[in-house]
Design a protein around this motif. Structure first.
Motif, PDB file in Angstrom:
ATOM      1  N   UNK A 159       0.840  -1.182   0.000  1.00  0.00           N
ATOM      2  CA  UNK A 159       0.000   0.000   0.000  1.00  0.00           C
ATOM      3  C   UNK A 159       0.874   1.231   0.000  1.00  0.00           C
ATOM      4  N   UNK A 160       0.519   2.162  -0.848  1.00  0.00           N
ATOM      5  CA  UNK A 160       1.238   3.433  -0.910  1.00  0.00           C
ATOM      6  C   UNK A 160       0.701   4.329   0.187  1.00  0.00           C
ATOM      7  N   UNK A 161       1.606   5.061   0.829  1.00  0.00           N
ATOM      8  CA  UNK A 161       1.152   5.873   1.941  1.00  0.00           C
ATOM      9  C   UNK A 161       0.549   7.174   1.448  1.00  0.00           C
ATOM     10  N   UNK A 162       0.571   7.391   0.155  1.00  0.00           N
ATOM     11  CA  UNK A 162       0.116   8.679  -0.356  1.00  0.00           C
ATOM     12  C   UNK A 162      -0.652   8.492  -1.652  1.00  0.00           C
ATOM     13  N   UNK A 163      -1.510   9.444  -1.955  1.00  0.00           N
ATOM     14  CA  UNK A 163      -2.126   9.425  -3.273  1.00  0.00           C
ATOM     15  C   UNK A 163      -1.571  10.577  -4.102  1.00  0.00           C
ATOM     16  N   UNK A 164      -0.574  11.248  -3.566  1.00  0.00           N
ATOM     17  CA  UNK A 164       0.030  12.354  -4.299  1.00  0.00           C
ATOM     18  C   UNK A 164       0.982  11.793  -5.344  1.00  0.00           C
ATOM     19  N   UNK A 168       4.261   9.553  -4.636  1.00  0.00           N
ATOM     20  CA  UNK A 168       4.121   8.158  -5.045  1.00  0.00           C
ATOM     21  C   UNK A 168       5.249   7.775  -5.998  1.00  0.00           C
ATOM     22  N   UNK A 169       5.658   8.737  -6.814  1.00  0.00           N
ATOM     23  CA  UNK A 169       6.739   8.498  -7.762  1.00  0.00           C
ATOM     24  C   UNK A 169       8.016   8.122  -6.997  1.00  0.00           C
ATOM     25  N   UNK A 170       8.322   8.907  -5.972  1.00  0.00           N
ATOM     26  CA  UNK A 170       9.512   8.623  -5.165  1.00  0.00           C
ATOM     27  C   UNK A 170       9.379   7.266  -4.497  1.00  0.00           C
ATOM     28  N   UNK A 171       8.185   7.025  -3.968  1.00  0.00           N
ATOM     29  CA  UNK A 171       7.979   5.745  -3.285  1.00  0.00           C
ATOM     30  C   UNK A 171       8.186   4.574  -4.241  1.00  0.00           C
TER      31      UNK A 171
END
Lengths: 262, 422, 385
Positions: A159-164, A168-171
């Protein structure tokens, strides 16, 4: 006489030519490649496919972000109304629509005549939109149309901690570096998009017959996640990306009819 | 009404309490579980027996409702507690969003409104809300009253402490009592109110005594106890339970100070807590203490009392004075000078190594961060870490993400301290 | 669209010169003091009676980078306040001789603190305002007013006389009367003035001496009455929400087939709907106190029903088809106000739309899409009857 609907979105432009109650031809083109005249360009392509000339059209209805720049058409209609109208044409029982476009997402409610009754749009950022997928496809070096397929082979939930989209790109880059399989990353992103979509629907009452539109509806991975989140099977038109243009064409038919009877 | 969520939450809380009680050694921790659970049990009992419930915002004095034989229940804190106990964060927040509450406001109030949309919150006879704290705080009570279609009273609070402000606020408490009398047909028992205020004065005295005791090195009190004390103060103000709580905590802290032992075995860093940490879990504070010996030894917004005394013989003025002197209202309301000066003073008095400000999502008190940070650095010589987080939504910034930020800060502070002692 | 009203030109010229418009410059050059204020419910009459020019501070009519302001007020403070602070931090409000505010909202309160701490300014004034209009609140407020007057007097070494207060009350009442006349014209089927144009007028009113403004406003009303200008009414909208100053925002809404005929904005109907009593046998300061406690209330005032009734009454008087509430992100008072207000509009069958905005922005693509869809919804409702 035939009419046209053109949906000029932020990423792609779509044109549909209709006559009576039938679609004769359609065309999708990329906004960036075709420049400011993309509306006319896609219209010409679909005219060519239908074997028609511009002067054969009785009415042209523009919609989408580019509608303000388009000249030579009817007084434009918002893409929100067009989506309601277009979906209603395919699925008359649908009252709730989720449209995931290139730059924004919308949840739409309509009545038994396909008329808009309520709507919600996502906020300014591109999280949870088609743009989100493009950025990630690019990083993972996976063709965008393969994303859905790949995600379905995912074995673990991420799960990504962000929807930004920026975060998200960095993640995603970090995950790649850590050796997380691409399929899992993609599935995680699909989950994020579905989350945003579901959070839009939360703001309206969802009725059983609901439809998914926009280019993202072609991505089987996202569709599966949305189904999981909302607990309903979405009805998806043969080409969900064209729905806005179909709705616009239907409005064009109305205008033409109104003129004839006036 | 849908009581199922409330009942489930109380059941979970009772289960947790039964599970925890045999394990904890601290008398303060034991008392917390007992008193916290019993607060919600009383409300449940009132719901079952049909006793009249007064729903109220934090800082609206429960002393008044007790003196009028009503059962008070905090609006935002109780909704939050019910959500923590049932872990229905998403459902509560989605519900309020569906009602039209945008994400750009505090999750504690979004959760509160979710509870009211779903009829989960106990149906009160009346709602009393207040213009204290922040705009979300002073506006959300009206929305709740709309949803439950029940009579509400808004208690107007002057922005800053002054003699004139005390007079006006005391008059407002008078108006509140008139309102409750009119809506319920009850009469204020003034003797009882005075007794309640005497207990409040005693609780306040003990609270201040604990604050003094906490200046000891090593610190005699756990970080979580500070927050527990604050909530205990407001849910049990003017009650024998409230006095009991502060007596137990004072005794425990005092005994430790006398013996020269700390709340944790190896205290290494003494921290000042500047703002409200996430309320869904104290895991972070426990982890900081356990893994790094880093302890919050004072909290600006829950442990810095003003100096004026509370005189129980004049209960309305006493209520007003308490409001202005109590830590959170004192910090958040009024010019930021008190907040800043109290914090600077605390650094010296509590021998603080560093400060942490919890920047709560959508919380407009964040407007003070820069001033506090600069003042603490320039006038008290300590660094401040700003941790982005959310007061009630555990998914906005996860505990793990906060740990990363805190870990770096703790390392910096440790190096700094080592350098200084060399 | 008919030709633009010629009498609006002076206002538009002044607005182009924001933030240091020529009327302010001229005032300063003639040795006058200028006091800037932010937040709401500011008794400008008192500032004016003290001999100062009150200037209502605002941000630019565009979305500028707010980097400096962000570092002092954090992004959770609304961009309305941050936009003002950005200008101040850049030094473009250095012409001010003083700044005044009230505990209006979280944003204005914390900005006052930041101003106090970081921005060099000769004088700061803070007036404590209650949230109710009870007799006790009035007494409390009145005492605060007196204290405020005293601090003004000692700062500027000038007595605030009764005569000066009555004179200021009359001047400001004249503005209110003129706005009431102007709004009456907007009740017509085809109003002679657009919502965007009205916003130009408000914007300019904040940057010039009130007597001069009244003369110019009178001219606009005369022209609007006689020019036989009829704007295609389309659908009649009312705008509400956080104070906004960009006429392009209103124009964007109007260009999509609507006309804004009314508002319940702080820089709008909230400010002019009620007059101050001009009974010279009473104490002018008490008259001012009563006015600010009982006028068209902002969301901060209680009971909220007074405000809601007033807005709903306007909706009826101006025959509104729809309500658009622009809420600047993190503007908590309007977030909660909108939730309650929209339900009341719904109950009366009037659709309403909330737009999440940033301060200063014009109607951008997404906003236009929302507004257009909203207008299409209104159209459908009308068609169905």
């Amino acid at each position: 006489m035939p009419v046209a609907g053109i949906d000029i979105g932020s990423r792609t432009a779509k044109a549909v030519i209709m006559e009576g109650d039938k679609i004769i031809s359609s065309h999708i083109g990329e906004t960036i490649l075709k420049g400011p005249d993309v509306g006319i360009a896609v219209l010409n392509e679909s005219l060519k496919l239908a074997g028609l000339k511009l002067s054969d059209l009785e009415s042209i209805m523009p919609t989408g972000y580019g509608r303000f720049q388009f000249t030579g058409g009817e007084k434009h209609v918002s893409e929100i109304s067009c989506h309601a109208r277009g979906v209603h044409w395919y699925f008359p029982t649908v009252r709730t629509i989720l449209d995931i476009g290139g730059q924004d997402s919308k949840a739409i409610k309509c009545d038994s005549n396909g008329r808009l009754t309520n709507f919600v749009l996502n906020s300014k950022c591109a999280g949870g939109t088609g743009r989100f997928l493009e950025v990630i496809a690019d990083i993972l070096e996976v063709p965008i149309e393969k994303l859905g397929e790949l995600a379905l082979s995912s074995r673990q939930n991420i799960s990504f901690s962000t929807v930004c989209v920026i975060f998200a790109k960095t993640e995603a880059i970090n995950m790649l570096r850590e050796g997380v399989p691409k399929s899992d990353i993609i599935a995680g992103l699909h989950d994020s998009i579905a989350k945003v979509a579901a959070s839009l629907l939360v703001q309206l009452t969802v009725e059983k017959d609901f439809s998914l539109t926009g280019g993202v509806a072609k991505n089987s991975g996202v569709v599966a996640k949305i189904k999981e989140k909302i607990g309903l099977e979405p009805m998806i038109a043969p080409d969900p990306q064209l729905i806005g243009a179909v709705g616009a064409a239907l409005f064009a038919l109305d205008r033409a009819k109104r003129r004839r009877t006036a | 009404m849908d009581h199922s969520l409330w009942l489930e939450a109380v059941k979970n809380l009772e289960g947790l309490t039964n599970h925890v009680l045999p394990k904890v050694k601290s008398s303060g921790e034991k008392a917390y579980y007992e008193l916290y659970t019993s607060y919600f049990q009383k409300v449940t009992q009132a719901m079952v027996e049909g006793k009249e419930i007064a729903a109220h915002s934090t800082f609206v004095p429960p002393e008044i409702f007790h003196a009028m034989d009503m059962v008070p229940v905090l609006i935002v804190s109780s909704s939050g507690a019910m959500t923590v106990c049932t872990r229905n964060y998403k459902d509560a927040m989605d519900t309020s969003r569906g009602y039209g509450v945008p994400l750009e406001t505090c999750s504690a109030h979004r959760i509160q409104l979710g509870h009211f949309v779903k009829d989960w919150f106990p149906k009160p006879k009346l709602i009393v809300h207040m213009g204290a704290g922040c705009d979300a705080f002073s506006s959300s009570g009206g929305v709740s009253a709309d949803m439950y279609d029940c009579p509400d009273f808004y208690l107007d609070v002057p922005w800053e402490y002054s003699k004139r402000g005390v007079k006006y606020l005391a008059e407002e408490f008078g108006r509140l009592i008139e309102f409750v009398e009119k809506e319920t047909g009850r009469k204020m028992d003034w003797d009882r109110l005075k007794e309640n205020m005497a207990r409040t004065a005693e609780m306040t005295r003990l609270y201040r005594e604990i604050a003094e005791l906490r200046k000891a090195v090593p610190s005699p009190m756990e970080s979580r106890r500070a927050w527990q004390s604050y909530w205990m103060y407001w849910i049990n103000a003017g009650t024998p339970e409230g006095v009991r709580w502060f007596t137990i905590v004072r005794d425990e802290v005092k005994a430790r100070v006398e013996k020269g032992i700390g709340a944790i075995p190896n205290e290494k860093l003494r921290l000042l807590d500047l703002f409200m940490p996430p309320q869904f879990s104290f895991r972070l504070q426990d982890w900081m203490a356990k893994d790094y010996g880093a302890l919050f030894v004072s909290e600006s917004i829950v442990f810095h009392w003003g100096e004026e005394e509370i005189d129980p013989s004049n209960p309305l003025e006493a209520l007003a004075m308490r409001y202005f002197m109590a830590p959170m209202t004192r910090c958040i309301m009024g010019s930021s000078k008190d907040f800043i000066n109290d914090s600077i003073k605390a650094v010296k008095e509590y021998k603080v190594d560093g400060a942490v400000f919890w920047a709560q999502n959508a919380c407009r008190q964040a407007g003070i961060i820069r001033s506090l940070k600069d003042a603490l650095s320039e006038q008290a010589g300590i660094p401040t870490l700003v941790v982005d987080c959310d007061i009630m939504d555990p998914t906005f910034v996860t505990v793990e993400e906060m740990q990363l930020r805190l870990k770096d800060f703790i390392e910096i502070l440790s190096e700094r301290k080592a350098r200084r002692s060399n | 669209m008919s030709q633009i009203l010629k009498t609006l030109t002076p206002f538009m010229e002044i607005n182009k010169e924001f933030p240091f418009a020529s009327p302010i410059k001229e005032w300063k050059q003639s040795g006058g003091k200028v006091i800037g204020f932010f937040g709401g419910d500011i008794p400008e009459e008192i500032l004016s009676a003290a001999g100062a020019l009150p200037v209502w501070l605002r941000g630019h009519c565009s979305e500028i980078p707010l980097d400096d302001a962000n570092s002092y007020l954090h992004i959770y403070t609304c961009s309305h306040m941050r936009s003002i602070l950005e200008i101040a931090l850049k030094g473009d409000y250095n012409y001010l001789d003083g700044v005044m505010s009230t505990p209006y909202c979280d944003g204005s309160r914390r900005m006052f603190d930041v101003w106090d701490r970081y921005i060099p300014i000769p004088a700061l004034f803070f007036l404590h305002t209650p949230h109710k209009n009870t007799p006790e609140a009035e007494a409390y407020y009145y005492e605060n007013m007196k204290e405020f007057v005293t601090s003004l007097e000692s700062t500027f070494q000038k007595k605030v006389t009764k005569e000066a207060l009555w004179d200021a009350i009359k001047t400001y009442n004249q503005t209110r009367k003129l706005f009431i006349q102007l709004y009456d014209l907007r009740k017509k089927d085809n109003p002679p003035i657009s919502g965007a144009e009205v916003m130009e007028i408000y914007d300019a009113s904040a940057m010039m001496p009130r007597k001069d403004f009244n003369i110019l406003l009178e001219k606009v009303i005369d022209e609007a009455k006689t020019a036989d200008r009829k704007l295609d009414s389309g659908h009649r909208l009312m705008i509400n929400g956080t104070a906004l100053h960009n006429p392009e925002y209103v124009k964007g809404i109007e260009d999509l087939g609507s006309i804004v005929v009314a508002d319940s904005l702080l820089n709008g109907a909230m400010g002019f709907s009620d007059l101050i009593s001009e009974d010279e046998n009473t104490d002018p300061l008490l008259a001012i106190t009563r006015h600010y406690l009982n006028k068209f209330p902002a969301p901060r005032m209680v009971p909220s029903e007074i405000r809601f009734d007033k807005i709903l009454q306007m909706a009826e008087d101006f025959r509104i088809d729809g309500m658009i509430t622009g809420v600047v992100r993190y503007c908590a008072p309007h977030i909660y106000d909108e939730i309650r207000l929209s339900k009341r509009f719904e109950a009366r069958g009037i659709p309403s739309l909330r737009l999440d905005l940033e301060y200063g922005m014009a109607a951008t693509g997404q906003i236009k899409t929302r507004v257009q869809a909203f207008i299409e919804m209104i159209e459908e409702r009308k068609r169905k009857g």
